[in-house]
Scaffold this motif. Structure first.
Motif, PDB file in Angstrom:
ATOM      1  N   GLY A  33     -32.451 -27.589 -32.340  1.00 41.86           N
ATOM      2  CA  GLY A  33     -32.770 -28.288 -33.584  1.00 41.86           C
ATOM      3  C   GLY A  33     -34.067 -27.803 -34.206  1.00 41.86           C
ATOM      4  O   GLY A  33     -34.155 -27.591 -35.423  1.00 41.86           O
ATOM      5  N   HIS A  34     -35.088 -27.594 -33.375  1.00 40.48           N
ATOM      6  CA  HIS A  34     -36.373 -27.114 -33.888  1.00 40.48           C
ATOM      7  C   HIS A  34     -36.252 -25.698 -34.451  1.00 40.48           C
ATOM      8  O   HIS A  34     -36.850 -25.387 -35.495  1.00 40.48           O
ATOM      9  N   LEU A  35     -35.499 -24.845 -33.763  1.00 42.26           N
ATOM     10  CA  LEU A  35     -35.320 -23.480 -34.256  1.00 42.26           C
ATOM     11  C   LEU A  35     -34.574 -23.466 -35.594  1.00 42.26           C
ATOM     12  O   LEU A  35     -34.938 -22.718 -36.507  1.00 42.26           O
ATOM     13  N   LEU A  36     -33.550 -24.291 -35.699  1.00 43.25           N
ATOM     14  CA  LEU A  36     -32.781 -24.336 -36.943  1.00 43.25           C
ATOM     15  C   LEU A  36     -33.631 -24.844 -38.103  1.00 43.25           C
ATOM     16  O   LEU A  36     -33.575 -24.297 -39.220  1.00 43.25           O
ATOM     17  N   MET A  37     -34.456 -25.858 -37.853  1.00 41.68           N
ATOM     18  CA  MET A  37     -35.347 -26.352 -38.895  1.00 41.68           C
ATOM     19  C   MET A  37     -36.362 -25.278 -39.292  1.00 41.68           C
ATOM     20  O   MET A  37     -36.692 -25.113 -40.471  1.00 41.68           O
TER      21      MET A  37
ATOM     22  N   THR B  16     -31.257 -25.154 -50.265  1.00 39.58           N
ATOM     23  CA  THR B  16     -31.699 -25.040 -48.871  1.00 39.58           C
ATOM     24  C   THR B  16     -32.688 -26.144 -48.510  1.00 39.58           C
ATOM     25  O   THR B  16     -32.711 -26.618 -47.365  1.00 39.58           O
ATOM     26  N   PHE B  17     -33.490 -26.576 -49.497  1.00 40.13           N
ATOM     27  CA  PHE B  17     -34.435 -27.664 -49.229  1.00 40.13           C
ATOM     28  C   PHE B  17     -33.687 -28.978 -48.962  1.00 40.13           C
ATOM     29  O   PHE B  17     -34.077 -29.758 -48.086  1.00 40.13           O
ATOM     30  N   ILE B  18     -32.617 -29.216 -49.710  1.00 43.54           N
ATOM     31  CA  ILE B  18     -31.805 -30.414 -49.469  1.00 43.54           C
ATOM     32  C   ILE B  18     -31.162 -30.350 -48.091  1.00 43.54           C
ATOM     33  O   ILE B  18     -31.117 -31.348 -47.354  1.00 43.54           O
ATOM     34  N   ILE B  19     -30.683 -29.155 -47.717  1.00 44.79           N
ATOM     35  CA  ILE B  19     -30.114 -28.977 -46.376  1.00 44.79           C
ATOM     36  C   ILE B  19     -31.169 -29.243 -45.306  1.00 44.79           C
ATOM     37  O   ILE B  19     -30.897 -29.871 -44.269  1.00 44.79           O
ATOM     38  N   LEU B  20     -32.400 -28.791 -45.569  1.00 43.69           N
ATOM     39  CA  LEU B  20     -33.492 -29.021 -44.619  1.00 43.69           C
ATOM     40  C   LEU B  20     -33.783 -30.513 -44.473  1.00 43.69           C
ATOM     41  O   LEU B  20     -34.025 -30.994 -43.354  1.00 43.69           O
ATOM     42  N   LEU B  21     -33.767 -31.251 -45.565  1.00 41.67           N
ATOM     43  CA  LEU B  21     -33.996 -32.695 -45.492  1.00 41.67           C
ATOM     44  C   LEU B  21     -32.900 -33.390 -44.682  1.00 41.67           C
ATOM     45  O   LEU B  21     -33.186 -34.256 -43.843  1.00 41.67           O
ATOM     46  N   LEU B  22     -31.653 -32.999 -44.932  1.00 44.44           N
ATOM     47  CA  LEU B  22     -30.542 -33.594 -44.187  1.00 44.44           C
ATOM     48  C   LEU B  22     -30.633 -33.244 -42.700  1.00 44.44           C
ATOM     49  O   LEU B  22     -30.369 -34.098 -41.835  1.00 44.44           O
ATOM     50  N   LEU B  23     -31.025 -32.000 -42.422  1.00 43.41           N
ATOM     51  CA  LEU B  23     -31.165 -31.586 -41.024  1.00 43.41           C
ATOM     52  C   LEU B  23     -32.309 -32.340 -40.344  1.00 43.41           C
ATOM     53  O   LEU B  23     -32.211 -32.688 -39.154  1.00 43.41           O
ATOM     54  N   THR B  24     -33.367 -32.612 -41.080  1.00 45.73           N
ATOM     55  CA  THR B  24     -34.488 -33.369 -40.508  1.00 45.73           C
ATOM     56  C   THR B  24     -34.052 -34.781 -40.149  1.00 45.73           C
ATOM     57  O   THR B  24     -34.409 -35.298 -39.079  1.00 45.73           O
ATOM     58  N   ILE B  25     -33.276 -35.404 -41.027  1.00 43.42           N
ATOM     59  CA  ILE B  25     -32.748 -36.740 -40.719  1.00 43.42           C
ATOM     60  C   ILE B  25     -31.861 -36.691 -39.486  1.00 43.42           C
ATOM     61  O   ILE B  25     -31.915 -37.569 -38.606  1.00 43.42           O
TER      62      ILE B  25
ATOM     63  N   GLU C  68     -32.085 -34.558 -37.057  1.00 42.55           N
ATOM     64  CA  GLU C  68     -32.916 -34.323 -35.878  1.00 42.55           C
ATOM     65  C   GLU C  68     -33.595 -35.598 -35.392  1.00 42.55           C
ATOM     66  O   GLU C  68     -33.817 -35.773 -34.202  1.00 42.55           O
ATOM     67  N   PHE C  69     -33.929 -36.483 -36.323  1.00 39.84           N
ATOM     68  CA  PHE C  69     -34.465 -37.785 -35.903  1.00 39.84           C
ATOM     69  C   PHE C  69     -33.422 -38.538 -35.086  1.00 39.84           C
ATOM     70  O   PHE C  69     -33.752 -39.178 -34.073  1.00 39.84           O
ATOM     71  N   ALA C  70     -32.172 -38.478 -35.527  1.00 43.79           N
ATOM     72  CA  ALA C  70     -31.099 -39.130 -34.773  1.00 43.79           C
ATOM     73  C   ALA C  70     -30.878 -38.444 -33.429  1.00 43.79           C
ATOM     74  O   ALA C  70     -30.695 -39.113 -32.401  1.00 43.79           O
ATOM     75  N   VAL C  71     -30.910 -37.105 -33.417  1.00 42.30           N
ATOM     76  CA  VAL C  71     -30.711 -36.359 -32.177  1.00 42.30           C
ATOM     77  C   VAL C  71     -31.817 -36.671 -31.173  1.00 42.30           C
ATOM     78  O   VAL C  71     -31.569 -36.792 -29.966  1.00 42.30           O
ATOM     79  N   ALA C  72     -33.055 -36.819 -31.655  1.00 41.97           N
ATOM     80  CA  ALA C  72     -34.181 -37.122 -30.768  1.00 41.97           C
ATOM     81  C   ALA C  72     -33.943 -38.425 -30.013  1.00 41.97           C
ATOM     82  O   ALA C  72     -34.206 -38.519 -28.806  1.00 41.97           O
ATOM     83  N   LEU C  73     -33.423 -39.432 -30.699  1.00 43.45           N
ATOM     84  CA  LEU C  73     -33.152 -40.721 -30.056  1.00 43.45           C
ATOM     85  C   LEU C  73     -31.888 -40.664 -29.200  1.00 43.45           C
ATOM     86  O   LEU C  73     -31.844 -41.234 -28.109  1.00 43.45           O
ATOM     87  N   ILE C  74     -30.871 -39.958 -29.701  1.00 42.63           N
ATOM     88  CA  ILE C  74     -29.615 -39.876 -28.952  1.00 42.63           C
ATOM     89  C   ILE C  74     -29.809 -39.142 -27.630  1.00 42.63           C
ATOM     90  O   ILE C  74     -29.280 -39.554 -26.586  1.00 42.63           O
ATOM     91  N   GLN C  75     -30.576 -38.054 -27.641  1.00 45.01           N
ATOM     92  CA  GLN C  75     -30.794 -37.299 -26.414  1.00 45.01           C
ATOM     93  C   GLN C  75     -31.586 -38.102 -25.393  1.00 45.01           C
ATOM     94  O   GLN C  75     -31.349 -37.991 -24.188  1.00 45.01           O
ATOM     95  N   ALA C  76     -32.526 -38.909 -25.862  1.00 44.36           N
ATOM     96  CA  ALA C  76     -33.244 -39.797 -24.939  1.00 44.36           C
ATOM     97  C   ALA C  76     -32.282 -40.801 -24.314  1.00 44.36           C
ATOM     98  O   ALA C  76     -32.338 -41.078 -23.102  1.00 44.36           O
ATOM     99  N   TYR C  77     -31.381 -41.333 -25.131  1.00 49.37           N
ATOM    100  CA  TYR C  77     -30.401 -42.296 -24.622  1.00 49.37           C
ATOM    101  C   TYR C  77     -29.419 -41.636 -23.653  1.00 49.37           C
ATOM    102  O   TYR C  77     -29.098 -42.202 -22.594  1.00 49.37           O
TER     103      TYR C  77
END
Length: 226
Positions: free
Chosen positions: A167-171, A192-201, A203-212
C-alpha cells in the motif's frame, strides 16, 4: 530526480542510533487516561472500543483463553495505531519491517502452541494425524502437518508486512506520477490525484483491517489450543 522507492522503509536513526524504539513507543501517548470522576469524549470512545474488541475476540474462548484478553486488546490497538500513524507524511511505519512482525508473531504463536501441548496434549497431537488416515500416508501427513504448524507465524508476519508495504509503495508511485503529470498534463494529474485520494482512504481501512486480521488469527490459534 531519481528517488529510491524503498527509502521510506529504512529504519530512521538519530546521531547514528536507531530511533525505532521511540517510534514504537509513540502510539502509547495517544492512549488517554482519566483520573477524574468524569471522562472526556476521547477516553469514553477508547473505553467503548476496548469493550467492543474484547467482546468480539473473547466470545469464542474458554475461561483459560480469556486470560489473554489484555494481550490481544493491546496487540490490536498497537498494530492499528502504528499502521495509521505510518500513513502520515514523513513518518516511518514499523510494521513494514518483517523482523518486527516476526517478533510479535512468533512469541504469541509459540505461547498458544505450548499452552495447547501443556493442557490439551492428546488433542494437540491428534492434529498431526487425522482420523482414518491410511497407514502408508501417515509419515507424509505428519511431516506436512508439522510444516504447516511451524509456518503459521511466518504467514502472520509476511501477510502484515506485504499488505502494509504494498500500500505504501503504491501511494508513493501514484503520488510521484501526480507530481510529474502536473506540469505535463494537468487534466491527467487531476485524475491521478483523485485516485491517490481514494487509495489513501483505502489504506486507512487496510491499516485497521490488517490489525484486526493479525489479532484474529492469533485469537484463533489460541482458541484451538485452549
Amino acid at each position: 530526480m531519481n528517488e529510491n522507492l524503498f527509502a521510506s522503509f529504512i529504519t530512521p536513526s538519530l546521531v547514528g542510533l536507531p530511533i525505532v524504539i521511540v517510534i514504537i513507543m509513540f502510539p502509547l501517548t495517544l492512549m488517554t487516561t482519566s483520573n477524574r470522576l468524569m471522562s472526556n469524549r476521547l477516553h469514553t470512545f477508547q473505553q467503548w472500543l476496548v469493550k467492543l474488541i474484547a467482546k468480539q475476540m473473547m466470545m469464542i474462548h474458554s475461561p483459560k483463553g480469556r486470560t489473554w484478553s489484555l494481550m490481544l486488546i493491546s496487540l490490536i490497538m498497537f498494530i492499528g495505531s502504528t499502521n495509521l500513524l505510518g500513513l502520515l507524511p514523513h513518518t516511518f511505519t514499523p510494521t513494514t519491517q518483517l523482523s518486527m512482525n516476526l517478533g510479535m508473531a512468533v512469541p504469541l504463536w509459540a505461547g498458544a502452541v505450548i499452552l495447547g501441548f501443556r493442557h490439551k496434549t492428546k488433542q494437540s497431537l491428534a492434529h498431526f494425524l487425522p482420523q482414518g488416515t491410511p497407514i502408508p500416508l501417515i509419515p507424509m501427513l505428519v511431516i506436512i502437518e508439522t510444516i504447516s504448524l511451524f509456518i503459521q507465524p511466518m504467514a502472520l508476519a509476511v501477510r502484515l508486512t506485504a499488505n502494509i508495504t504494498a500500500g505504501h509503495l503504491l501511494m508513493h508511485l501514484i503520488g510521484g506520477a501526480t507530481l510529474v503529470l502536473t506540469s505535463i498534463s494537468p487534466p491527467t494529474a487531476i485524475i491521478t490525484f483523485i485516485i491517490l485520494l481514494l487509495l489513501t482512504i483505502l489504506e486507512f481501512a487496510v491499516a485497521l483491517i490488517q490489525a484486526y486480521v493479525f489479532t484474529l488469527l492469533v485469537s484463533l490459534y489460541l482458541h484451538d489450543n485452549t
